[in-house]
Motif scaffolding. Sequence first.
Motif, short mmCIF file in Angstrom:
data_model
loop_
_atom_site.label_atom_id
_atom_site.label_comp_id
_atom_site.label_asym_id
_atom_site.label_seq_id
_atom_site.Cartn_x
_atom_site.Cartn_y
_atom_site.Cartn_z
N ARG A 19 30.30 10.94 -35.54
CA ARG A 19 30.61 9.62 -36.11
C ARG A 19 31.56 9.80 -37.29
N ASP A 20 32.48 8.85 -37.44
CA ASP A 20 33.34 8.90 -38.63
C ASP A 20 32.88 7.84 -39.62
N GLU A 27 34.84 13.08 -40.43
CA GLU A 27 34.04 13.00 -39.21
C GLU A 27 32.79 13.87 -39.37
N GLN A 29 32.18 4.25 -38.69
CA GLN A 29 31.10 3.95 -37.74
C GLN A 29 29.72 3.98 -38.37
N VAL A 30 29.64 4.43 -39.60
CA VAL A 30 28.36 4.43 -40.32
C VAL A 30 28.56 3.58 -41.57
#
Length: 309
Positions: free
Chosen positions: A228-229, A171, A232-233
């Motif tokens: 964001r983990d 994260e 998510q990217v």
Amino acid sequence: MRIRLKSLCLPALAIGLCLGSVGVPASAFAQSTVRATVNDQAITSYDVSQRVKLMTLFHQATGDKKALEELIDESLLDQVAKRRNMGPTDAMVEERFNGIAKQVKLPPAQFVKALGSQGVQADSLRRFLRAQITGAMVIQARARSTKVSEADVQAQIEKEGIQTETATIREFKLQQIVFVVPKGSSPGLVGQRQREAESFRSRFSGCGNSLAQAKALKGVVVLDMGRRDTTQVQGAAGEALKTTPVGGTLKPEVTERGVEIIAVCEAKDIRSTAGVRAEIEEKLASEQNKNLGKEFVAELRKNAKISYK
């Protein structure tokens, strides 16, 4: 599901590009004839000849028929993109164009002249790059309709013997620095903002100082992206995050807003099965979509009005 939009990868121009400026004679356009129409959109003999010269320059297999068929496929995907209001910005295309110029160690203006000396117009390369980006966007959107069930994910986890009880995910706390490029700006401004972003990045001293650093520049906005983990990217940014230390930044990227830098403020591992499940889902979706591009174009061709002249 998540589909990564891969960076376009063109081979290096292995041949020498001489720097004589060669324009396209007016007769080249005047003598151009329509080779095919795709839903009443014309593809001319000039379009085909430019594509053949361009692919020859990139040492790619080509020929009159192959070039024409590629242009037909690109027209079909472009028409889908227009109906869905999709497509790359001029800045995105110019970034790819300038990237190739950098690859052959030429300033953009000299690169344009070098292309001309080989009979290739700069706009023909830009059209090719735009078509490649547009096609990737359309196929990516199509791929999102692929559904991978939770049951399939769980079955694959059990098949691979993955221990979800001890699974963790990385994260990050991220910050975004945007070098704004107003819509309709010249390609030159994009290049200028890229240089400013690179300079900012080389002097970056941590998220706590970024706002003060940005205030010294015009048209620079600092945004808190929150936490964001790794699920998510996605894409190139997601891969780069895995090797970027806290206090570091990712390479500048041209977007619809301008040129953006992502800074890593914090990073830690947390207990979660989300990362494992995301990887399995992506793997299964990739298997389902391995022939998606060809199948989708074949479907478009079947329903299109294509006329060869």
